[in-house]
Design a protein around this motif. Structure first.
Motif, PDB file in Angstrom:
ATOM      1  N   ALA A  77     -41.608  35.062 -22.161  1.00  0.00           N
ATOM      2  CA  ALA A  77     -42.469  36.134 -22.663  1.00  0.00           C
ATOM      3  C   ALA A  77     -42.026  36.581 -24.054  1.00  0.00           C
ATOM      4  N   GLN A  78     -40.710  36.693 -24.268  1.00  0.00           N
ATOM      5  CA  GLN A  78     -40.196  37.077 -25.582  1.00  0.00           C
ATOM      6  C   GLN A  78     -40.552  36.019 -26.630  1.00  0.00           C
TER       7      GLN A  78
ATOM      8  N   LEU B 287     -42.495  46.890 -23.385  1.00  0.00           N
ATOM      9  CA  LEU B 287     -42.040  46.420 -22.073  1.00  0.00           C
ATOM     10  C   LEU B 287     -40.865  45.453 -22.203  1.00  0.00           C
ATOM     11  N   LEU B 288     -40.880  44.634 -23.244  1.00  0.00           N
ATOM     12  CA  LEU B 288     -39.747  43.728 -23.459  1.00  0.00           C
ATOM     13  C   LEU B 288     -38.477  44.526 -23.754  1.00  0.00           C
TER      14      LEU B 288
ATOM     15  N   ILE C 144     -46.044  41.320 -18.932  1.00  0.00           N
ATOM     16  CA  ILE C 144     -45.868  41.317 -20.390  1.00  0.00           C
ATOM     17  C   ILE C 144     -46.787  40.291 -21.039  1.00  0.00           C
TER      18      ILE C 144
ATOM     19  N   GLN D 267     -44.134  36.293 -27.577  1.00  0.00           N
ATOM     20  CA  GLN D 267     -44.320  37.456 -28.449  1.00  0.00           C
ATOM     21  C   GLN D 267     -44.004  37.086 -29.898  1.00  0.00           C
TER      22      GLN D 267
ATOM     23  N   TYR E 199     -50.386  41.423 -21.179  1.00  0.00           N
ATOM     24  CA  TYR E 199     -50.662  42.311 -22.315  1.00  0.00           C
ATOM     25  C   TYR E 199     -50.837  41.517 -23.600  1.00  0.00           C
ATOM     26  N   GLN E 200     -50.048  40.466 -23.774  1.00  0.00           N
ATOM     27  CA  GLN E 200     -50.186  39.632 -24.966  1.00  0.00           C
ATOM     28  C   GLN E 200     -51.567  38.980 -25.008  1.00  0.00           C
TER      29      GLN E 200
ATOM     30  N   THR F  86     -47.665  47.217 -26.601  1.00  0.00           N
ATOM     31  CA  THR F  86     -47.217  47.488 -25.234  1.00  0.00           C
ATOM     32  C   THR F  86     -46.290  46.395 -24.725  1.00  0.00           C
ATOM     33  N   SER F  87     -46.635  45.153 -25.009  1.00  0.00           N
ATOM     34  CA  SER F  87     -45.764  44.066 -24.536  1.00  0.00           C
ATOM     35  C   SER F  87     -44.382  44.177 -25.181  1.00  0.00           C
TER      36      SER F  87
END
Length: 915
Positions: free
Chosen positions: A598-599, A579-580, A564, A602, A567-568, A575-576
């Motif tokens: 990751a969240q 996926l999240l 993830i 984002q 992708y960021q 996309t990220s």
């Protein structure tokens, strides 16, 4: 029973009127307010904890509560979730079916995930009726139940759930930790039960014997020391005695042992075997330990039940009180106890019990050299490793003690112990265990396996150079199996990913990947792909990093968060984000804290500062809960940056102080560079240009990969620091790095736009700054776009192009304000005033401390959803965030609104005007 609000002098509860009043008040409060509460009963054995707990259960049922009542067991205190399971599987309406609980504990390897699912089940039930969850003898609770009990009361504080825990005084139990975990979140009452007064003991005697109680009996009862259980046991023998004719009634027994002395030898022997098996035991198991057919022991069973020592619940025999079991148990000679426990373990396993069910017997009865016991400990450790790695590590260290050093089995157990200790986060112990094993000069094949097992340990300890040295030594010695050599090669490549020159790391990673594919070893495959992903990431090769991490997550879903984030880095937040959302539906197996990282990234990069802050707060809490401190430093660094963007200097300084504290615990180069850069940002904000530029220089000296990771989107800030500190060479170097990074990532708009911005700042080049704005127009990162527009606007203003400057600066101000970056917006507003344009008033960006307007936008969304009756998980699915983040938002909302339950929240939200 005395109904709710009735008299409190029921037989057996004499002298506990005050404690009953407290429990009754808590029951009424939970039912009335809809919020949670916690009560702890503490006292010596026999003091009345169980009686008081049982009375509370009766009163709660009468008040309309659904009840889960359980009891922890001393000889099952290692079986994962066995203690809490007795609460959720039993009662008038079990919270979970037995099959559902087995599914939770067997299929998933995340303690956090498991607790969240339990919380959801309890929360759902509490939505229709208040709950009482009561656990007796909590001092014997298993590690996973202890972990859950520290999390669940706080997690469910907004639901009508009353937790009632009874713990034996003087035993190392978990209640202090449980209370500390929720002390600031819900009402807590700790009731320490002392000895009953003489008057209360006298009332017990009157209840039992009526007018037959004489002074001699009262004198004898004084020997109970105010312990109601002992007093009742003494009184039990007086019910049929003629107390007027005997100075000391023959039926009176002073203490439990005297009572047992009147039993038939066969009955006493049967009870002793049962006491070895535990408070609850099977009739056939006890008969087998006696070496007698079950039918031959029926008279002994009948006598034990008639004497009030055992109860029969239909499935198992149960000692009526643990004091009775202990009194029987201590009369078994210690040497015989060891033999009986060991024999019990063997018989129980032969009867179909799982190894973890008999571990307590093994630990009490196994002797050095007992290889069967070692095998059982190893099997039990493998079973519990996914959910309680610390317990697995403890079991394996015990197994290691049972095997003579330097034998093949000793090395095999040691290797398993290293893996378990590492999984448990006990890396120093794992390294010490490995070095102890290696000191005995194991065979070459074993030598390689041990070094492969230590790879994760050394990586977690940030000892990349030591990892490289050891893997190279093991590979040079040779003799290891092909799959082990492939793992060592992957670990060596991983260590090289932290070097200045990454070319050897790439070559080593490719070789390791070929070896892993050739051997078909999954662990080697994971190591090689991880090494290649880290190398690409450190080199700033974002597309290649994405390719590697995508392949890695396909092999091992635990690395889904890395995919993830990759992708960021490619600016592909669509996309990220997808996926999240998918990760939220995964059935466990994903590292919760890293997923929150990751969240948080984002939200941060998309300019959602409030949501990012909540994610990083939640991530830190989860890492603390599982004692896996991976992103603690970086999380605090980012939270400090967010506070600076908002204009909250005090919070920013507090986060910096916390980051420094955590850096002292984990002083690796990456953490050091992150804190140094944060110090540069703070120094710049304080007007200390010299200190700011010094800190950026320090970051530059830490190594190229740190620059790419740290300065990817912050390079503009670093260049401004260098220019204000009159270090043009540093500014040139930073711009060159940004340009090199863009050359490696020509399809990433943020990379190409930042390179143009960096060079434009250094060269004071208006066309380049204009180009950076155009390039970053394709970037999904609003704060990066706004910063470039602000730089361009200032350059336009300096060039005398006022109208264009005002347009660029106004756009930047609007973007910063929308993101909540009020301090930066205010700075841009000052530029607009210099241009003769007032700009839009931004205010100080500070929300009220209390009330609805104090809530962030996300907190308001969560509050409204919960007020509408959604569960945390349902709200999380609608908002596409983690349920843990919803819990963080909800905690903050409750604090700001001064409410304690979902009912109170719903009432408040319903009274709000439409927005």
């Amino acid at each position: 029973m005395a109904g709710s609000g009735g008299p409190l002098s029921r037989s057996g509860l004499r002298g506990r009127e005050a404690e009953l009043d407290v429990l009754r008040a808590l029951i009424d409060s939970v039912a009335r307010t809809g919020g949670g509460a916690l009560a702890v009963l503490r006292g010596e054995p026999g003091i009345g904890k169980t009686t008081l707990l049982t009375e509370a259960v009766t009163r709660a049922r009468a008040a309309g509560f659904s009840v889960g009542l359980g009891k922890a067991d001393e000889l099952h205190h290692l079986v994962p979730l066995s203690s809490l399971a007795t609460c959720v599987l039993h009662g008038d309406r079990p919270l979970l079916s037995g099959e559902a609980l087995i599914d939770l504990t067997r299929r998933h390897d995340q303690r956090i995930w498991l607790v969240e699912r339990l919380a959801e089940a309890i929360e759902e039930r509490a939505g229709g009726t208040p709950l009482l969850i009561a656990l007796d003898d909590v001092q014997w609770a298993d590690p996973l139940s202890r972990f859950a009990l520290k999390q669940l009361p706080g997690r469910l504080r907004t639901s009508p759930v009353l937790w009632l825990l009874a713990e034996r005084q003087g035993v190392d139990g978990p209640t202090q930790e449980i209370v500390a975990a929720v002390a600031d979140e819900l009402p807590v009452r700790t009731l320490s039960l002392g000895p009953l007064s003489g008057a209360a003991i006298g009332q017990l005697a009157d209840d039992t014997l009526g007018a037959a109680v004489g002074e001699r009996v009262r004198e004898l009862l004084a020997g109970a020391g105010g312990n109601p259980f002992l007093a009742v046991e003494m009184l039990a023998g007086l019910r049929t005695s003629d107390v007027s004719d005997e100075p000391v009634p023959p039926g009176l027994v002073v203490g439990v042992r005297g009572r047992l002395g009147s039993l038939h030898p066969d009955t006493l022997r049967f009870l002793q075997m049962g006491a070895v098996l535990g408070r609850r035991f099977g009739f056939q198991d006890a008969a087998a330990l006696c070496g007698r057919p079950s039918v031959a022991l029926l008279p002994a069973l009948e006598e034990a039940v008639r004497a009030g020592l055992l109860d029969d619940d239909g499935d198992r025999l149960v000692f009526r009180h643990d004091l009775l079991r202990q009194a029987v148990y201590v009369d078994v000679p210690p040497s015989a106890r060891k033999v009986l426990h060991r024999e019990a373990a063997g018989r129980l396993v032969a009867a179909g019990h799982q190894p973890i069910d008999v571990v307590s017997h093994i630990l009490r009865g196994a002797q050095p050299g007992d290889e069967e016991a070692v095998a059982l400990l190893r099997r039990a450790a493998a079973d519990v490793l996914p959910v309680t790695p610390g317990l697995a590590a403890d079991l394996l260290q015990r197994a290691l003690d049972l095997v003579p050093p330097a034998r093949p089995l000793w090395f095999a157990v040691g290797e398993q112990a290293i893996v378990s200790l590492t999984r448990a986060g006990r890396n120093r112990e794992a390294l010490a265990t490995g070095d102890r094993l290696l000191a005995y000069r194991p065979p070459m094949e074993t030598f390689g396996r041990l070094h492969a097992a230590l790879g994760g340990t050394l990586w977690n300890l940030d000892l990349a150079d030591e990892l490289r040295r050891r893997t190279e030594a093991a590979l040079a010695v040779g003799g290891a199996a092909p799959e082990v050599e492939a793992r060592l090669a992957g670990l060596r490549a991983l260590a090289l990913s932290r070097a200045q020159d990454l070319a050897p790391a790439r070559e080593a990673g490719e070789e390791a990947l070929r070896a892993a594919v050739a051997t078909g070893d999954r662990e080697a495959h994971v190591q090689a792909l991880f090494a290649l992903g880290e190398t690409a990431l450190n080199a700033g090769e974002n597309a290649l990093a994405l390719e590697r991490f995508t392949a890695l997550s396909a092999v091992d879903p635990a690395f889904f968060p890395e995919e993830i984030v990759a992708y960021q880095h490619m600016d592909d937040f669509v996309t990220s984000g997808r996926l999240l959302a998918r990760a939220a539906d995964e059935s466990g197996g994903i590292r919760e804290a890293m997923l929150l990282w990751a969240q948080g990234q984002q939200h941060l990069e998309l300019g959602r500062l409030d949501d990012a802050e909540a994610d990083f707060v939640t991530m830190e809490r989860l890492e603390e809960e599982v004692q896996a401190h991976v992103q603690q430093v970086n999380g605090r660094v980012i939270r400090s940056r967010i506070a600076l963007l908002r204009g909250d200097r005090e919070a920013a300084r507090q986060h910096l102080a916390e980051a420094r504290k955590r850096l002292a615990v984990k002083p690796n180069p990456g953490n050091t560079a992150a804190v140094r850069f944060l110090e540069a940002v703070h120094a710049e904000a304080d007007g200390d240009a010299g200190r700011a530029v010094d800190r950026v220089r320090q970051v530059q000296r830490e190594g190229p990969f740190l620059r790419w990771r740290l300065l990817r989107t912050w390079v503009g800030t670093a260049i401004r620091v260098a220019l204000r500190g009159a270090d043009r060479a540093l500014a040139e170097d930073l711009a060159a790095q940004a340009e090199a990074h863009a050359a490696r990532n020509p399809t990433v708009p943020t990379a190409t736009g930042l390179a143009a911005r960096a060079r434009g700042l250094v060269s004071d080049d208006l066309p380049l700054l204009e180009r950076s704005v155009a390039l970053l127009g394709e970037s999904p990162r609003p704060l990066v776009r706004a910063a470039a527009s602000a730089d361009f606007g200032r350059a336009l203003l300096a060039a005398g192009r006022r109208d264009e400057a005002v347009a660029a600066l106004t756009g930047a101000q609007d973007a910063f304000t929308a993101a909540g970056a009020h301090a930066v917006a205010a700075h841009v507003q000052r530029d607009l005033r210099r241009a003769g344009a007032g700009g839009r008033r931004t205010g100080d960006g500070q929300r009220p401390v209390q009330g609805w307007q104090a809530l962030t936008a996300s907190e308001k969304k969560v509050a409204r959803l919960i007020a509408e009756g959604h569960s945390n998980r349902a709200a999380a699915e609608l908002l596409v965030v983690s349920p843990h983040t919803v819990n963080t938002h909800l905690t903050s909302a409750f604090r700001k609104l001064s409410v304690n339950s979902r009912v109170q929240l719903a009432n408040l939200v319903m009274a709000l005007p439409d927005e």
